[in-house]
Design an enzyme around this catalytic site. Structure first.
Site, PDB file in Angstrom:
ATOM      1  N   GLU A 188     -22.492  14.520   7.098  1.00  0.00           N
ATOM      2  CA  GLU A 188     -21.759  13.246   7.036  1.00  0.00           C
ATOM      3  C   GLU A 188     -22.479  12.176   7.844  1.00  0.00           C
ATOM      4  O   GLU A 188     -22.621  11.033   7.407  1.00  0.00           O
ATOM      5  CB  GLU A 188     -20.329  13.448   7.528  1.00  0.00           C
ATOM      6  CG  GLU A 188     -19.482  12.199   7.623  1.00  0.00           C
ATOM      7  CD  GLU A 188     -19.351  11.440   6.299  1.00  0.00           C
ATOM      8  OE1 GLU A 188     -19.700  11.976   5.244  1.00  0.00           O
ATOM      9  OE2 GLU A 188     -18.907  10.286   6.351  1.00  0.00           O
TER      10      GLU A 188
ATOM     11  N   ASN B  16       6.782  -2.748   6.160  1.00  0.00           N
ATOM     12  CA  ASN B  16       5.476  -2.101   6.299  1.00  0.00           C
ATOM     13  C   ASN B  16       5.665  -0.959   7.287  1.00  0.00           C
ATOM     14  O   ASN B  16       6.124  -1.170   8.408  1.00  0.00           O
ATOM     15  CB  ASN B  16       4.427  -3.092   6.834  1.00  0.00           C
ATOM     16  CG  ASN B  16       3.097  -2.393   7.156  1.00  0.00           C
ATOM     17  OD1 ASN B  16       2.788  -1.363   6.547  1.00  0.00           O
ATOM     18  ND2 ASN B  16       2.376  -2.910   8.124  1.00  0.00           N
ATOM     19  N   GLY B  17       5.359   0.267   6.856  1.00  0.00           N
ATOM     20  CA  GLY B  17       5.492   1.414   7.765  1.00  0.00           C
ATOM     21  C   GLY B  17       6.024   2.623   7.003  1.00  0.00           C
ATOM     22  O   GLY B  17       6.048   2.637   5.779  1.00  0.00           O
TER      23      GLY B  17
ATOM     24  N   GLU C 172     -26.704   5.447   3.791  1.00  0.00           N
ATOM     25  CA  GLU C 172     -26.035   4.562   2.821  1.00  0.00           C
ATOM     26  C   GLU C 172     -25.821   3.150   3.346  1.00  0.00           C
ATOM     27  O   GLU C 172     -25.638   2.226   2.559  1.00  0.00           O
ATOM     28  CB  GLU C 172     -24.716   5.155   2.337  1.00  0.00           C
ATOM     29  CG  GLU C 172     -23.593   5.163   3.342  1.00  0.00           C
ATOM     30  CD  GLU C 172     -22.277   5.618   2.711  1.00  0.00           C
ATOM     31  OE1 GLU C 172     -21.997   5.274   1.547  1.00  0.00           O
ATOM     32  OE2 GLU C 172     -21.534   6.339   3.377  1.00  0.00           O
TER      33      GLU C 172
ATOM     34  N   TRP D 204       0.907  -1.150   0.000  1.00  0.00           N
ATOM     35  CA  TRP D 204       0.000   0.000   0.000  1.00  0.00           C
ATOM     36  C   TRP D 204       0.942   1.195   0.000  1.00  0.00           C
ATOM     37  O   TRP D 204       1.508   1.564   1.038  1.00  0.00           O
ATOM     38  CB  TRP D 204      -0.880  -0.013   1.253  1.00  0.00           C
ATOM     39  CG  TRP D 204      -1.776   1.163   1.346  1.00  0.00           C
ATOM     40  CD1 TRP D 204      -1.565   2.319   2.030  1.00  0.00           C
ATOM     41  CD2 TRP D 204      -3.032   1.325   0.688  1.00  0.00           C
ATOM     42  NE1 TRP D 204      -2.596   3.181   1.854  1.00  0.00           N
ATOM     43  CE2 TRP D 204      -3.523   2.604   1.041  1.00  0.00           C
ATOM     44  CE3 TRP D 204      -3.788   0.539  -0.138  1.00  0.00           C
ATOM     45  CZ2 TRP D 204      -4.730   3.097   0.572  1.00  0.00           C
ATOM     46  CZ3 TRP D 204      -5.004   1.027  -0.593  1.00  0.00           C
ATOM     47  CH2 TRP D 204      -5.463   2.276  -0.246  1.00  0.00           C
TER      48      TRP D 204
ATOM     49  N   HIS E 247     -36.871  26.734   8.453  1.00  0.00           N
ATOM     50  CA  HIS E 247     -37.267  27.118   7.077  1.00  0.00           C
ATOM     51  C   HIS E 247     -37.792  25.923   6.302  1.00  0.00           C
ATOM     52  O   HIS E 247     -37.621  25.842   5.084  1.00  0.00           O
ATOM     53  CB  HIS E 247     -36.067  27.766   6.372  1.00  0.00           C
ATOM     54  CG  HIS E 247     -35.534  28.951   7.098  1.00  0.00           C
ATOM     55  ND1 HIS E 247     -36.077  30.224   6.989  1.00  0.00           N
ATOM     56  CD2 HIS E 247     -34.555  29.047   8.027  1.00  0.00           C
ATOM     57  CE1 HIS E 247     -35.433  31.044   7.786  1.00  0.00           C
ATOM     58  NE2 HIS E 247     -34.499  30.363   8.430  1.00  0.00           N
TER      59      HIS E 247
END
Ligand code: AGP
Length: 613
Positions: free
Chosen positions: A486, A100-101, A493, A74, A509
Site C-alpha cells: 500500500e 448529519n450523523g 500513484e 452521504w 530473491h
C-alpha cells in the site's frame, strides 16, 4: 458525512441555501433536499442525485420564503432515493428536520414509536428522531425547543440537526454532537452550515456549536444557546480568517491530507455502534443474516482492486490467523476471466471504496452465478457493488475525494478486523481473553493514529530528502507486507516515482540487485513475531549501501541504530499494526508528491472510481 445548511433573515432563503449546498457537496452528494416556509406554506423539495438535480426538480415550484433548511446527503442508513433524502417530516408534518450523523439507537426508538402509532416513510435514522421530537412535544405539551432537548437526552450517536416548524416562521432550532455545525451571525440574519464555506461570503462572525448544545435562532433576536442538560451558554463569536477555497478542504491544502487527518474519526465511525469492549461484543448488523455462511465457510475469497485489494490481503492474514478459515485474495480483473473454481459454500467478500469498480462488480456477478455467498465492504451506501451483494458492512468513512485512497483503506481494515474477530469468537478459534484484549486495543487505535499524525513535520523532513528518488522499495513481513504494498502504491500513484512493495524476505530473491546508495528502502520494522528477521533484512540492505527509512515501535533502539531515518509509531497488537503503520507512509507519499509539484488530489491518468475495464 452530509452537508447541512439553514437560513433565517430578510432575504429569500432559496438562493442562499442552494449555493450553500453546492459549497458542501464535497461532503456528500447522493441526494439533496430543501424545506422553505412561505408564510404558513411549508414546501419540501428533495430528490436522489446532486444539488443541480434538486435545482432542476424545484425549477417550476414555489421557492419563496425567508426561512429554510437544506441538506446534501452521504447515506448511512437507507439507500439514496427520493424518500430517504432529507429533510424529513414529523408525523403531523408540522416539523421538518435535516441531520448529519448516525443515531445508533434508532432501531429501538423506531420500534417504540411504531407501538405508539407512528408511521414511517423512509429507512433513515433521521426520520425516527424527528418523530421522537414531535412525540415528546405532544406528550409533554412543551415547545419544540424543549422537546428537542428532551429527545437528545435519549439519543445515542452523532448528530447535527436543524428543525423548522410550520407554525413558527420566526425560529430555527439547531443542535449538535459529534458532527460539525457553524452558525453565521449577519445583520438581522443567521446562517447555519456544516462548515464555514457556505457562510464566509455573507459574514465572518461565526459561532461553532459545541457538543450537546442546542441553538435557538430567532428572527430579530440574539442567538440563544443551552445544553441538553438545560444549562444556558453564552455564544462565543469568532471571526473567520480562512479563505473560501481553503475552507472546502477544512483548512488543508489538499483533500488527501484532510482525509489522512480524518482517520482517527473515520476509524471511530467505522466501529461506531459495532464494538463495545466494555460489553465484550462485536455487532455487524449487515451480515448477521449470513453469519452461518461464514461459520460454515470452507474458504473465503476476497475480490478487489488497488488499495482495496491490499485491504483484502490484510483480511487474509486476519481471517486465517484468527478464524482459521482458508482465504484467497484475488485481483478482481484476473478472477473474472480465469475461469476460477468457486464452490457454493464459499464466501466471497468484495471490497470497494466507491462501490462502482467495474472489475469488482463483474467478479461479484461471476461468483454469484456459481452459488457463492457475496458479502460487500463498501464506503458508498447504495452503490452498485453494495446492491449486488447478499449482505455487507459499510465502512462509514465519509466521502473520499482524493484519488489516492487513505481513510477508506483504514476503514476497510477496521471492518475486516471486526468481521474476523466476530467470526473467530463465534467459532471459538480465539480465547475470550484474547478476544477482549483485541477489542480494547482496537478501540484505542484512533488515539494512536492521532499520535502518528503529530509526527507529520518530521515525516515531511524525511520526504524532503527522498523526493528526487527515481525508485523506492517498501518491505514488510506478515501483517506489514500488505502495508508495504500500500505504501508503494501511494508513492507511485501521486508522485510518479517507481516503487515496489515486497515481502521483506523475498528481497534476496531478486530485488536486492536493485539496492544501492540511491535506493530508499522503507521498512516496516515494528515489534512482533518477525522483528528479528526484519532486522536481518535491514542489515542486508545496509551491507549494500541502501538507505533505510524504518517505521518502528515507539522506544525501539536496535533498528534506530541501523536505519538512516526512523519514524516511531505507538505500540499496538501485531494484527492491528496496519491501521497505524500505514499513516506515516501516506504522509510520506503526500509530502513527496507536493514537493514534486504533482496534482495530489487528481494525479495524472487516474480516476477516483474505475467504472470501466
Ligand atoms: C488507490 O489509492 C487507488 N485510488 C485505486 O487503486 C483504488 O483503490 C482502486 O481503483 C479500487 O477502487 P475501489 O476501492 O473504489 O473499488
Amino acid at each position: 458525512m452530509c452537508g447541512i445548511v439553514g437560513y433565517i433573515g430578510n432575504k429569500q432563503a432559496y438562493p442562499i441555501l442552494m449555493k450553500g449546498l453546492q459549497r458542501l457537496e464535497y461532503r456528500g452528494y447522493d441526494s439533496a433536499g430543501i424545506a422553505l416556509l412561505d408564510n404558513a406554506e411549508m414546501n419540501v423539495y428533495k430528490c436522489k442525485g446532486k444539488v443541480i438535480d434538486l435545482h432542476n426538480f424545484a425549477a417550476d415550484k414555489n421557492k419563496n420564503g425567508t426561512i429554510g433548511i437544506g441538506h446534501t446527503r452521504w447515506a448511512t442508513h437507507g439507500v439514496p432515493n427520493d424518500v430517504n433524502a432529507h429533510p424529513h417530516y414529523s408525523g403531523s408534518k408540522n416539523l421538518v428536520m435535516i441531520h448529519n450523523g448516525i443515531i445508533e439507537n434508532y432501531g429501538p426508538l423506531k420500534e417504540e414509536l411504531k407501538k405508539r402509532g407512528h408511521k414511517f416513510l423512509s429507512d433513515t435514522d433521521t426520520e425516527v428522531l424527528i418523530h421522537l421530537i414531535e412525540d415528546i412535544q405532544e406528550k409533554e405539551q412543551v415547545r419544540v425547543g424543549e422537546a428537542v432537548r428532551i429527545a437528545l437526552n435519549q439519543v445515542v450517536g452523532a448528530y447535527a440537526i436543524v428543525i423548522l416548524a410550520k407554525d413558527n416562521p420566526n425560529e430555527l432550532i439547531a443542535a449538535k454532537k459529534g458532527s460539525p455545525m457553524v452558525i453565521g451571525i449577519g445583520a438581522d440574519e443567521f446562517f447555519i452550515a456544516s462548515d464555514a464555506t457556505p457562510i464566509v461570503e455573507y459574514t465572518k462572525n461565526v459561532v461553532y456549536l459545541e457538543d450537546e448544545e442546542i441553538a435557538f435562532i430567532e428572527r430579530g433576536k440574539e442567538l440563544k444557546i443551552k445544553t441538553i442538560k438545560n444549562k444556558a451558554k453564552t455564544p462565543y463569536v469568532q471571526e473567520l480568517e480562512l479563505q473560501l477555497e481553503a475552507l472546502e478542504k477544512g483548512g488543508y491544502d489538499h483533500f488527501m491530507l484532510k482525509e489522512i487527518y480524518e482517520q482517527p474519526r473515520s476509524i471511530k465511525d467505522s466501529m461506531r455502534g459495532r464494538l463495545s469492549s466494555a460489553e465484550g461484543v462485536v455487532n455487524l448488523g449487515g451480515i448477521t443474516e449470513y453469519e452461518q455462511k461464514f461459520l460454515n465457510a470452507k474458504r473465503i475469497i476476497f475480490v478487489a482492486c488497488g488499495t482495496s485489494w491490499h485491504a483484502g490481503l490484510v483480511g487474509e492474514y486476519l481471517f486465517e490467523d484468527l478464524a482459521r478459515i482458508p482465504v484467497e485474495v484475488e485481483y478482481a480483473s484476473e478472477f473474472r476471466y480465469r475461469n476460477p473454481i468457486v464452490y457454493e459454500d464459499d464466501v466471497v467478500i468484495a471490497i470497494s471504496q466507491s462501490g462502482e469498480t467495474a472489475d469488482t462488480l463483474a467478479a461479484i456477478e461471476l461468483a454469484k452465478s456459481k452459488g457463492a455467498t457475496i458479502i460487500g465492504i463498501c464506503n458508498v451506501v447504495g452503490s452498485s457493488i453494495a446492491r449486488a451483494t447478499h449482505a455487507g458492512s459499510y465502512t462509514h468513512a465519509g466521502p473520499e475525494i482524493g484519488v489516492a485512497s487513505t481513510k477508506a483503506f483504514t476503514a476497510q481494515v477496521t471492518v475486516l478486523t471486526l468481521m474476523a474477530l466476530r467470526i473467530a469468537y463465534r467459532k471459538g478459534t480465539i480465547s475470550a481473553s484474547r478476544f477482549h484484549e483485541l477489542l480494547s486495543e482496537l478501540e484505542a487505535i484512533p488515539a494512536k493514529v492521532e499520535k502518528v499524525l503529530e509526527t507529520n513535520k518530521s515525516i515531511q523532513k524525511i520526504a524532503e530528502i527522498y523526493k528526487d528518488s527515481s525508485n523506492a522499495l517498501y518491505l514488510g513481513r506478515g501483517y506489514s507486507f500488505p502495508v508495504a504494498l500500500e505504501g508503494a502504491l501511494k508513492l507511485k500513484e501521486i508522485s510518479y516515482i517507481h516503487a515496489e512493495g515486497y515481502p521483506a524476505a523475498e528481497m534476496k530473491h531478486g530485488p536486492i540487485a536493485l539496492i544501492d546508495e540511491e535506493m530508499p528502502v522503507f521498512v516496516i520494522a515494528t515489534k512482533g513475531t518477525s522483528y528479528e528477521k526484519v532486522v536481518s533484512n535491514i542489515q542486508e540492505v545496509k551491507a549494500r549501501k541502501g538507505k533505510i527509512i524504518a517505521i518502528v515501535t515507539e522506544g525501539d533502539t536496535q533498528v534506530k541504530e541501523m536505519a538512516d531515518y526512523t519514524i516511531e509509531i505507538p505500540e499496538t497488537d501485531e494484527i492491528l499494526v496496519p491501521l497505524v503503520s500505514v499513516v506515516p507512509l501516506q504522509l510520506l507519499s503526500y509530502h513527496i508528491a507536493v514537493m514534486r509539484g504533482c496534482n495530489v488530489d487528481q494525479p495524472r491518468n487516474l480516476a477516483k472510481s474505475v467504472t470501466v475495464e
